[in-house]
Design a protein around this motif. Structure first.
Motif, PDB file in Angstrom:
ATOM      1  N   PRO A  72      16.049 -16.327  48.012  1.00 24.66           N
ATOM      2  CA  PRO A  72      14.832 -17.144  47.934  1.00 24.66           C
ATOM      3  C   PRO A  72      14.127 -17.035  46.587  1.00 24.66           C
ATOM      4  O   PRO A  72      14.121 -15.987  45.949  1.00 24.66           O
ATOM      5  CB  PRO A  72      13.950 -16.567  49.058  1.00 24.66           C
ATOM      6  N   VAL A  73      13.546 -18.149  46.167  1.00 25.60           N
ATOM      7  CA  VAL A  73      12.718 -18.226  44.961  1.00 25.60           C
ATOM      8  C   VAL A  73      11.421 -18.930  45.341  1.00 25.60           C
ATOM      9  O   VAL A  73      11.449 -20.013  45.922  1.00 25.60           O
ATOM     10  CB  VAL A  73      13.406 -19.012  43.830  1.00 25.60           C
ATOM     11  N   LEU A  74      10.291 -18.318  45.007  1.00 26.55           N
ATOM     12  CA  LEU A  74       8.981 -18.924  45.270  1.00 26.55           C
ATOM     13  C   LEU A  74       8.446 -19.545  43.990  1.00 26.55           C
ATOM     14  O   LEU A  74       8.375 -18.882  42.952  1.00 26.55           O
ATOM     15  CB  LEU A  74       8.005 -17.862  45.780  1.00 26.55           C
ATOM     16  N   LEU A  75       8.060 -20.832  44.054  1.00 30.67           N
ATOM     17  CA  LEU A  75       7.482 -21.543  42.921  1.00 30.67           C
ATOM     18  C   LEU A  75       5.980 -21.684  43.118  1.00 30.67           C
ATOM     19  O   LEU A  75       5.537 -22.239  44.135  1.00 30.67           O
ATOM     20  CB  LEU A  75       8.121 -22.933  42.773  1.00 30.67           C
ATOM     21  N   GLN A  76       5.197 -21.206  42.166  1.00 33.64           N
ATOM     22  CA  GLN A  76       3.738 -21.249  42.255  1.00 33.64           C
ATOM     23  C   GLN A  76       3.166 -22.064  41.098  1.00 33.64           C
ATOM     24  O   GLN A  76       3.294 -21.714  39.941  1.00 33.64           O
ATOM     25  CB  GLN A  76       3.154 -19.830  42.219  1.00 33.64           C
ATOM     26  N   HIS A  77       2.538 -23.175  41.447  1.00 30.20           N
ATOM     27  CA  HIS A  77       1.981 -24.101  40.448  1.00 30.20           C
ATOM     28  C   HIS A  77       0.708 -23.546  39.815  1.00 30.20           C
ATOM     29  O   HIS A  77       0.165 -22.516  40.218  1.00 30.20           O
ATOM     30  CB  HIS A  77       1.681 -25.449  41.109  1.00 30.20           C
ATOM     31  N   GLY A  78       0.186 -24.292  38.829  1.00 32.29           N
ATOM     32  CA  GLY A  78      -1.026 -23.908  38.133  1.00 32.29           C
ATOM     33  C   GLY A  78      -2.257 -24.632  38.650  1.00 32.29           C
ATOM     34  O   GLY A  78      -2.231 -25.315  39.672  1.00 32.29           O
TER      35      GLY A  78
END
Length: 390
Positions: A72-78
């Motif tokens: 798994p990879v978590l993507l966190q926006h700005g």
């Protein structure tokens, strides 16, 4: 018009209205999945994640295109964005799709207050109480909740990718001793651990003039870029002759090298997103203080909350040395300034963090999430980094 024609028109209108309401409710329910991921040919699932302070965050999952589950990879926006930014480019260029194609299990976060995360157990978005938070709460509640959710759903540790404010909350959480035991590695794109040398003229002008505090004092709790309050704020800022308001995007981010028209059109269709006025005030405080600190409520309230008159700093040198970090920053970035990134790197190095640093001279702030060259310049290096730390 005859009665028959009138009846047919009414029926047609009712059918059209029903179709519109049905379509809107389906989009509202499936959100990001139905908007971009599924039309691009990817499987996509939606989840609700509840934070300890009662916010209900929408999260998307794009599974690996391979037959077996990936890491798994978590993507966190700005800030002023949501999870859409990771999918605005074509499948061969957008990071969410690039990672799924590379065999990773992609999870996309959407911070409180954005389009798909405007729910709470008891609070309504129309209330001031719903917006009584800054990025401190994203550090304490949102990011831990999303990391824990992915960890429990997959039974695996995960990689993390953040952009802009997404890097700030990750760095702060890691410096406080959280998250590290559930992460394999972390990637920071356009990090804003420090904002001291920020060169975006609109941001500097707003931070120096205390306009955010004034808006908060006036009771404007939601910072909505499409709302009348923010538009009035922009008019005030644009009266300054040093600000080029004919190109607001570049005025905020720096001169991006690699955005195409279709991506910008998609961006304007889905972004920018709301945040809290307090969050914008907190970022301005960090600029004025010259270092990342917790929210400054003022002497008396600081004493009650923190046991001291000034807000405590976040110390990035306390981040665990055994967590591999990848930092990528750009030479044309007005928000993640080169000097600020170097200060961040120095602080991380002082803590003996395992660090890989990539400098891209032509890139500005938005190129890292929407640039057509980001795949070959950055994302391929990110995938290599993940594979080295599987």
């Amino acid at each position: 018009m005859t009665n028959n024609h009138l009846s047919l028109s009414i029926v047609a209108f009712i059918l059209l209205l029903f179709f519109f309401l049905f379509s809107w409710s389906a989009i509202a329910e499936t959100g990001v999945c139905s908007s971009l991921a599924v039309p691009s040919g990817y499987k996509c699932e939606e989840f609700d994640v509840k934070t300890e302070d009662g916010y209900i965050l929408k999260m998307q999952r794009i599974p690996s295109v391979a037959d077996q589950p990936g890491t798994p990879v978590l993507l966190q926006h700005g800030v002023l964005a949501d999870g859409m930014v990771w999918q605005l480019n074509s499948p061969g260029e957008a990071l969410a799709f690039v990672l799924a194609d590379a065999g990773y299990d992609v999870w996309i976060a959407n911070t409180r207050g954005t389009r798909w995360s405007r729910r709470h157990e008891i609070l309504d978005p129309s209330s001031r109480a719903f917006w009584a938070w800054s990025w401190d709460e994203l550090v304490t509640y949102d990011l831990p909740a999303t990391v824990e959710f992915v960890y429990k759903q997959t039974g695996q540790k995960l990689h993390f990718v953040g952009h802009s404010q997404g890097t700030l909350i990750a760095l702060a959480a890691l410096s406080e001793g959280g998250l590290g035991e559930k992460l394999i590695s972390a990637v920071m794109l356009s990090p804003i651990g420090f904002l001291t040398h920020m060169k975006t003229k609109l941001g500097v002008l707003a931070a120096k003039s205390f306009l955010g505090e004034i808006y908060a004092w006036l009771g404007i709790a939601e910072f909505d870029p499409a709302g009348s309050s923010v538009k009035n704020l922009m008019k005030k800022l644009c009266r300054n002759p040093t600000v080029n308001c004919y190109d607001l995007f570049s005025a905020f981010t720096g001169k991006n090298c690699c955005l195409n028209e279709s991506t910008i059109e998609l961006y304007l269709q889905y972004e920018p997103q709301s945040t809290s006025t307090r969050n914008m005030v907190h970022l301005a405080q960090n600029f004025r203080a010259g270092a990342p600190t917790k929210f400054d409520y003022g002497g008396g309230e600081n004493l009650r909350r923190y046991g001291r008159l000034t807000p405590p700093p976040y110390n990035f040198s306390k981040i665990r040395g055994d967590l591999p970090l990848f930092i990528s920053y750009g030479g044309k970035d007005s928000l993640s300034d080169v000097e600020d990134v170097r200060d961040l790197v120095n602080e991380l190095t002082a803590g003996n963090v395992s660090l890989v640093v990539q400098y891209v001279g032509d890139f500005a702030h938005a190129d890292f999430v929407m640039g057509t060259a980001a795949k070959s310049v950055i994302y391929d290096a990110v995938v290599d980094f993940f594979r080295r730390h599987s």
